[in-house]
Write a protein that holds these residues in place. Structure first.
Motif, PDB file in Angstrom:
ATOM      1  N   ASP A  71     -51.644  15.404 -37.048  1.00 37.31           N
ATOM      2  CA  ASP A  71     -50.865  15.946 -35.942  1.00 37.31           C
ATOM      3  C   ASP A  71     -51.490  15.456 -34.639  1.00 37.31           C
ATOM      4  N   ASP A  72     -50.918  14.397 -34.056  1.00 38.47           N
ATOM      5  CA  ASP A  72     -51.493  13.797 -32.858  1.00 38.47           C
ATOM      6  C   ASP A  72     -51.344  14.675 -31.621  1.00 38.47           C
ATOM      7  N   SER A  73     -50.494  15.683 -31.693  1.00 37.81           N
ATOM      8  CA  SER A  73     -50.321  16.563 -30.533  1.00 37.81           C
ATOM      9  C   SER A  73     -51.512  17.500 -30.346  1.00 37.81           C
ATOM     10  N   TYR A  74     -52.332  17.641 -31.417  1.00 39.09           N
ATOM     11  CA  TYR A  74     -53.534  18.478 -31.336  1.00 39.09           C
ATOM     12  C   TYR A  74     -54.704  17.581 -30.972  1.00 39.09           C
ATOM     13  N   ARG A  75     -55.316  17.797 -29.814  1.00 40.43           N
ATOM     14  CA  ARG A  75     -56.304  16.871 -29.271  1.00 40.43           C
ATOM     15  C   ARG A  75     -57.716  17.058 -29.820  1.00 40.43           C
ATOM     16  N   CYS A  76     -57.977  18.163 -30.497  1.00 42.29           N
ATOM     17  CA  CYS A  76     -59.298  18.394 -31.100  1.00 42.29           C
ATOM     18  C   CYS A  76     -60.424  18.301 -30.074  1.00 42.29           C
ATOM     19  N   ALA A 122     -59.716  15.955 -37.371  1.00 45.21           N
ATOM     20  CA  ALA A 122     -58.314  15.843 -36.968  1.00 45.21           C
ATOM     21  C   ALA A 122     -57.543  17.052 -37.468  1.00 45.21           C
ATOM     22  N   GLN A 123     -56.406  17.293 -36.859  1.00 46.20           N
ATOM     23  CA  GLN A 123     -55.480  18.324 -37.317  1.00 46.20           C
ATOM     24  C   GLN A 123     -54.554  17.678 -38.335  1.00 46.20           C
ATOM     25  N   ILE A 124     -54.602  18.141 -39.583  1.00 46.29           N
ATOM     26  CA  ILE A 124     -53.878  17.497 -40.677  1.00 46.29           C
ATOM     27  C   ILE A 124     -52.788  18.422 -41.198  1.00 46.29           C
ATOM     28  N   ASP A 125     -51.573  17.910 -41.288  1.00 41.55           N
ATOM     29  CA  ASP A 125     -50.448  18.708 -41.783  1.00 41.55           C
ATOM     30  C   ASP A 125     -50.757  19.271 -43.161  1.00 41.55           C
ATOM     31  N   GLY A 126     -50.564  20.575 -43.315  1.00 37.58           N
ATOM     32  CA  GLY A 126     -50.778  21.226 -44.596  1.00 37.58           C
ATOM     33  C   GLY A 126     -52.196  21.709 -44.812  1.00 37.58           C
ATOM     34  N   TYR A 127     -53.117  21.345 -43.907  1.00 37.51           N
ATOM     35  CA  TYR A 127     -54.513  21.737 -44.088  1.00 37.51           C
ATOM     36  C   TYR A 127     -55.134  22.401 -42.858  1.00 37.51           C
ATOM     37  N   GLY A 128     -54.574  22.185 -41.702  1.00 42.52           N
ATOM     38  CA  GLY A 128     -55.267  22.580 -40.487  1.00 42.52           C
ATOM     39  C   GLY A 128     -56.280  21.502 -40.142  1.00 42.52           C
ATOM     40  N   ARG A 129     -57.417  21.905 -39.643  1.00 40.08           N
ATOM     41  CA  ARG A 129     -58.437  20.915 -39.286  1.00 40.08           C
ATOM     42  C   ARG A 129     -59.107  20.359 -40.539  1.00 40.08           C
TER      43      ARG A 129
END
Length: 538
Positions: free
Chosen positions: A139-144, A166-173
């Protein structure tokens, strides 16, 4: 210790031995015997073996490694879950291969045969049966931003990493490999100085108060220290605390609606008992803490803060063995971003290396650049992972077992030394044997039920002569699980798209339970039909 493997350079032999202190020694001994192996085996490394003999030696080594690395659940289901290729589970395959290679790597003996065996193990590691490549959707919208600052803080304090957050779909960070990593590569290394352990409590103003309290454990002390340190602007670990989420969303935070969805499940009792125990502990602590408000500001020690800290330790702490031999509960900055998988890359960790005074996370199977790097939190069932970690694992969890309360039968079974004092069931699609007298159900349970029906001996001849016992066993088992299925009720009619996070997770867990129970019922019915249509051998 799982097993021992020694290279005898003088004789050119490789020696294998299953330790007698293995808690499942007799069961593993029986499984080894079924494979034509003993608890002690020797492989000759003399000269140059032909490819055929090398393959035989490799398979012998692998079969021994698989059985030596079986855990309790895998041993219990071992007779029925083993595939024709000899694989028991993905976890076991990864553990066996990494165990073999880790024991062979430091060996100075460089015979052509040994090098060929090493190459064969590495090749098999790269192609572990059942491990599927999963596309990482970031998820590129989450800048971490907070996560990146923590990683930078870690690197400034001696942390070495080959992962990015990174913020990963289905997992969170999650943690993604920044380069191709092979077996043995260290994905993450944390120095002792960057690990949060009980030592920080011992050096704080809390310790003189807490050490005088009867029954006060080091884990509780660390929990109380964390609750205050989280709000300390001068804390050494401020970037770590800043990176933590405000809500951990574990089963301990389930609301009323989610609890109602779980009606009829064992998970409901597990969550309620856990929350009740936490509340009791909190109520016992508050009178003590309130006497020392200068050390324990009450605004930092509310029930909500206490529950948050408990969820932090349940979901993020690790048991670490230090050079002094002590096992301590710790928080490991940066490592907390590694997600769990039933197909982990990292399975062997948790011991501080004396030479480097650091905690290392080495890979047990390759992880390519751009892939998510997974850790094994442990061999936990989904109810435990949901209650204390706040997620359900992807795929079929082989540790999703349903325990059965049984009475120990005192008989003169010739295999009494192999009897189990507890029994369990899981989804029967995980079994590779649905034939007569197996039905996809675990052999230890079937033999227990046969003894309960008066059939002591379990040879195939005895079973064919007592088919009425087989039918009775399956009918009783089916009746038990029909009741369990009825307790779960009908499928929930809640609009999942608009439901809260906890309700969605409760619904998914219940669906998994229905799937397991349904498979058991189907296997019982199919088994009864198989018996009724069978013709005893002449």
């Amino acid at each position: 210790m799982v097993g021992t493997l020694n290279i005898m350079s003088e004789t050119g032999e490789l020696s294998l031995e299953l330790p007698q202190d293995d808690p499942f020694y007799q069961h593993k001994k029986k499984l080894l015997s079924c494979k034509g192996l003993g608890v002690k085996e020797t492989l000759s490394l003399n000269g140059s073996l032909s490819q055929e003999l090398l393959n035989v030696a490799f398979e012998k080594l692998l079969q021994f490694g698989r059985i030596a690395n079986l855990d309790k659940v895998e041993v219990y289901f071992g007779e029925d879950a083993c595939t024709p290729s000899g694989v028991y589970s993905v976890r076991n395959e990864i553990s066996a291969l990494s165990w073999i290679l880790s024991l062979m790597i430091p060996v100075s003996c460089k015979t052509q045969t040994l090098e060929a065996l090493r190459a064969a193990v590495k090749s098999r590691i790269n192609d572990v049966v059942g491990v599927e490549k999963e596309e990482v959707r970031v998820d590129d919208s989450y800048r971490c931003g907070k996560e990146s600052r923590l990683v930078q803080w870690g690197q400034n304090n001696g942390v070495k990493t080959k992962l990015k957050i990174a913020q990963i779909d289905g997992y969170g960070r999650g943690a993604i490999a920044t380069e191709d990593l092979k077996f043995g590569d260290v994905a993450l290394e944390i120095p002792i100085s960057s690990i949060i352990s009980e030592e920080y409590v011992y050096n704080s103003d809390m310790y003189p108060i807490l050490e005088k309290v009867d029954g006060m454990t080091s884990e509780t002390m660390l929990l109380l220290w964390t609750m205050r340190e989280k709000h300390n602007p001068e804390s050494k670990f401020k970037p770590y605390f800043d990176s933590l989420q405000e809500n951990f969303c574990t089963g301990l935070s389930f609301g009323v609606n989610a609890i109602m969805v779980l009606d009829g499940t064992l998970l409901l009792d597990e969550i309620m008992q856990a929350k009740e125990l936490l509340r009791e502990r909190y109520d016992e602590l508050i009178p003590l803490l309130s006497k020392h408000r200068d050390i324990f500001p009450m605004e930092l020690y509310t029930w909500e803060h206490y529950l948050w800290a408990c969820e932090l330790y349940y979901s993020n702490s690790m048991q670490i063995k230090f050079p002094d031999g002590k096992l301590k509960t710790c928080l490991i900055p940066v490592a907390g971003f590694l997600n769990h998988s039933i197909y982990p890359h990292i399975v062997k960790y948790g011991k501080v290396e004396v030479e480097t005074s650091s905690l290392k996370f080495p890979l047990s199977r390759p992880c390519n650049k751009g892939e998510q790097c997974f850790l094994s939190y442990g061999n936990y069932c989904s109810s435990h992972l949901l209650t204390f970690y706040g997620f359900l694992p992807k795929g079929d969890n082989p540790y999703d077992i349903i325990p059965l309360d049984v009475d120990v039968i005192d008989d003169e079974d010739t295999e009494s030394e192999l009897s189990w004092t507890s029994h369990m069931l899981r989804g029967t699609w995980l079994s590779n044997n649905h034939d007569m007298f197996h039905y996809g159900l675990p052999t230890p349970l079937l033999n227990y039920l046969r003894r309960a029906h008066g059939l002591v001996h379990h040879s195939e001849t005895d079973l064919w002569k007592n088919l009425e016992v087989e039918v009775g066993v399956l009918e009783n088992l089916r009746s038990t699980f029909e009741d369990m299925m009825q307790n779960l009720g009908d499928a929930d009619s809640i609009d999942r798209d608009n439901a809260d996070w906890d309700v969605k997770m409760a619904m998914e867990f219940k669906e998994r339970q229905r799937k397991i129970l349904s498979s058991i019922l189907d296997s019982c019915s199919a088994g009864i039909k198989l018996i009724q249509e069978s013709k005893p051998p002449v």
